[in-house]
Design an enzyme around this catalytic site. Structure first.
Site, PDB file in Angstrom:
ATOM      1  N   GLU A 166      50.791  49.831  70.471  1.00 21.73           N
ATOM      2  CA  GLU A 166      52.173  50.335  70.083  1.00 21.73           C
ATOM      3  C   GLU A 166      52.926  49.133  68.948  1.00 21.73           C
ATOM      4  O   GLU A 166      54.100  48.863  69.224  1.00 21.73           O
ATOM      5  CB  GLU A 166      53.223  50.727  71.003  1.00 21.73           C
ATOM      6  CG  GLU A 166      52.825  51.804  71.773  1.00 21.73           C
ATOM      7  CD  GLU A 166      53.892  52.299  72.886  1.00 21.73           C
ATOM      8  OE1 GLU A 166      54.966  51.756  73.050  1.00 21.73           O
ATOM      9  OE2 GLU A 166      53.545  53.231  73.364  1.00 21.73           O
ATOM     10  N   GLU A 374      48.176  56.409  76.878  1.00 20.62           N
ATOM     11  CA  GLU A 374      49.196  56.562  77.671  1.00 20.62           C
ATOM     12  C   GLU A 374      49.588  57.875  77.574  1.00 20.62           C
ATOM     13  O   GLU A 374      49.515  58.571  76.600  1.00 20.62           O
ATOM     14  CB  GLU A 374      50.255  55.423  77.139  1.00 20.62           C
ATOM     15  CG  GLU A 374      50.077  54.064  77.543  1.00 20.62           C
ATOM     16  CD  GLU A 374      51.288  53.146  77.258  1.00 20.62           C
ATOM     17  OE1 GLU A 374      52.307  53.579  77.285  1.00 20.62           O
ATOM     18  OE2 GLU A 374      50.953  52.273  77.035  1.00 20.62           O
TER      19      GLU A 374
END
Ligand code: BGP
Length: 473
Positions: A166, A374
């Protein structure tokens, strides 16, 4: 009729070093930027830290045993750079390597595929002190050297590698919202740090390919597709703006080695575009990933925003439903709530269709396989007197998202696997330990005083069946 999941589909689950390991200063580990940041008063929920976390460092065998019993096919975890190289670019700490080697061996002995994230935000503090971390160009070489050391040690054991977790989150929280280290609010510095992160990512991928390692590598991106609030063309344009700035700008560079024109023009016009050096775009083009990692939690719904309208509001870090402050980018868009979806106690939209949309958009634009690295539900869980945790809300959430993946496969998307967030309960960076995501409950609160005993939640047993039936449950 829906297509089936491929027979080698990786049914997995995920974690990150700082959020589970604890042992923050043991066995020669260096300080990370998070070790330091959590000590700044008011930065995390009730001042919680990952100093002990859920003590996975000492209990990894017990945790892997739980995974094995559940039949888990893949476990995504991250390597802590300062455990491997305490000062970021000097001596290698063999004790740090050994911890991950033992963990990987334990996983392999139980037929669990390790998925290794190289960077899940715990930068060595020494590099922040030496040249401002991601803001210094030296990070490109230091990160690549760290990756090379890890690749060479584990290349025969690990097939799936994630470079940066991320980037959009650690860069924008770190340099715009000042809610992550290095605690800065400066869009120009943000975009420069971001450019270096892109170069570091590309250089590490290029090296991985040059080393001819049998395996696949790619970054994990937090992608939440944007919806326009309604058919008002102004709101449609606002949605375009958000996609361009929040998605295309980050992912195009990974795959095509270029920044998209509209986003670039906006940053240039605002005097915040990064400095580019000769050869940068060549390197960026040479570091094309093998797959894209997708972290999906929610979609965003937007309306137009005035030039003097709302800016970065305050997210909900308390778990008090409805406490998120209005946010957006002046002149581009503002986020509003979506009347068609439910929200969690932390005001995150629950929207399985958004996952299908994310996967389709990524496939159409980038044409790479996707590894869902995720996805999960952060909620308050209750440990019953009989040791059970009835988290049917989590089961429903995950089931609906698995259906969305199956629909995306039917639409033509190639998916390698699905890692839920998270395996055990763990530290939520800014929300402490009360916001839980795991299949395995860990008995702890904001203090470090508990025994950290593990309990299987209802979702643990349910996911076991999902794995056994290859997604038919
Ligand atoms: C992602 C991170 C994870 C994890 C997750 C849940 O952004 O990659 O590390 O923390 O979000 O977020 P939170 O803990 O804020 O609920």
């Amino acid at each position: 009729k829906l297509d089936s999941f491929p027979s080698d589909f990786l049914w997995g689950s995920a974690s990150a070093a700082y959020q589970v390991e604890g042992a923050w200063d043991e066995d020669g580990k260096g300080e990370s930027v998070w070790d330091k940041f959590v000590k700044i008063p008011g930065k995390t929920f009730k001042g919680t830290t990952g100093e002990v976390a859920v003590d996975h460092y000492h209990r990894y065998k017990e945790d892997v045993q739980l995974m094995a019993e559940q039949g888990l096919k893949a476990y995504r975890f991250s390597i802590s750079w300062p455990r491997i190289i305490p000062d970021g670019n000097g001596e290698v700490n063999e004790a740090g390597i050994k911890f991950y080697e033992d963990l990987i061996d334990e996983l392999l002995a139980n037929e669990i595929e390790p998925v290794v994230t190289l960077y899940h935000w715990d930068l060595p503090q020494a590099l922040q002190d030496e040249y401002l971390g991601w803001e210094g160009r030296q990070i490109i070489n230091d990160f690549t050297r760290y990756c090379e050391i890890v690749f060479k040690r584990f290349k025969d054991k690990v097939k799936y590698w994630v470079t940066l977790n991320e980037q959009n989150v650690f860069i924008s929280h770190g340099y715009l919202a000042a809610s992550h280290p290095p605690n800065v609010k400066d869009p120009k510095r943000m975009l420069q740090a971001n450019h270096h992160a892109n170069l570091a990512n590309a250089k590490a991928i290029k090296l991985f390919h040059e080393l001819d390692i049998e395996g696949q590598i790619g970054p994990s991106f937090a992608y939440g597709p944007t919806y326009a609030f309604d058919a008002d063309p102004k709101n449609q344009l606002a949605a375009e703006n958000r996609e361009e700035i929040n998605a295309n700008f980050w992912m195009d560079i990974y795959v095509y080695g270029r920044y998209p024109k509209v986003a670039w023009k906006y940053f240039e016009d605002n005097g915040i575009a990064p400095t580019i050096e000769v050869g940068d775009f060549d390197l960026l083009k040479e570091g094309k990933p093998d797959f894209l990692g997708l972290n999906y939690y929610q979609t965003a719904t937007v309306k137009e925003n005035r030039l003097d309208g709302v800016g970065a509001g305050k997210p909900n870090y308390t778990g008090e439903k409805g406490s998120t402050e209005e946010s957006g980018m002046p002149g581009l868009y503002k986020e509003v709530s979506n009347p068609y979806v439910e929200y969690t106690n932390w005001d995150w939209a629950i929207d399985p269709s958004g996952l299908r949309i994310a996967m389709r958009r990524m496939t159409s634009r980038y044409d790479l396989p996707i590894l869902i690295t995720e996805n999960g539900l952060g909620e308050y869980d209750r440990l019953e007197a009989d040791g059970r945790i009835h988290d049917e809300y989590r089961i429903n959430y995950i089931r609906d998202h698995i259906v969305a993946i199956q629909e995306a496969i039917t639409d033509g998307v190639e998916v390698i696997g699905y890692c839920t967030w998270s395996y055990t309960d763990l530290l939520s960076w800014l929300n402490g330990y009360q916001k839980r995501y795991g299949f395995v409950y860990v008995d702890r609160d904001e203090s470090n005083e508990k025994e950290l005993k593990r309990y299987k939640k209802d979702s643990y047993f349910w996911y076991k069946k999902v794995i056994e039936t290859n997604g038919q449950e």
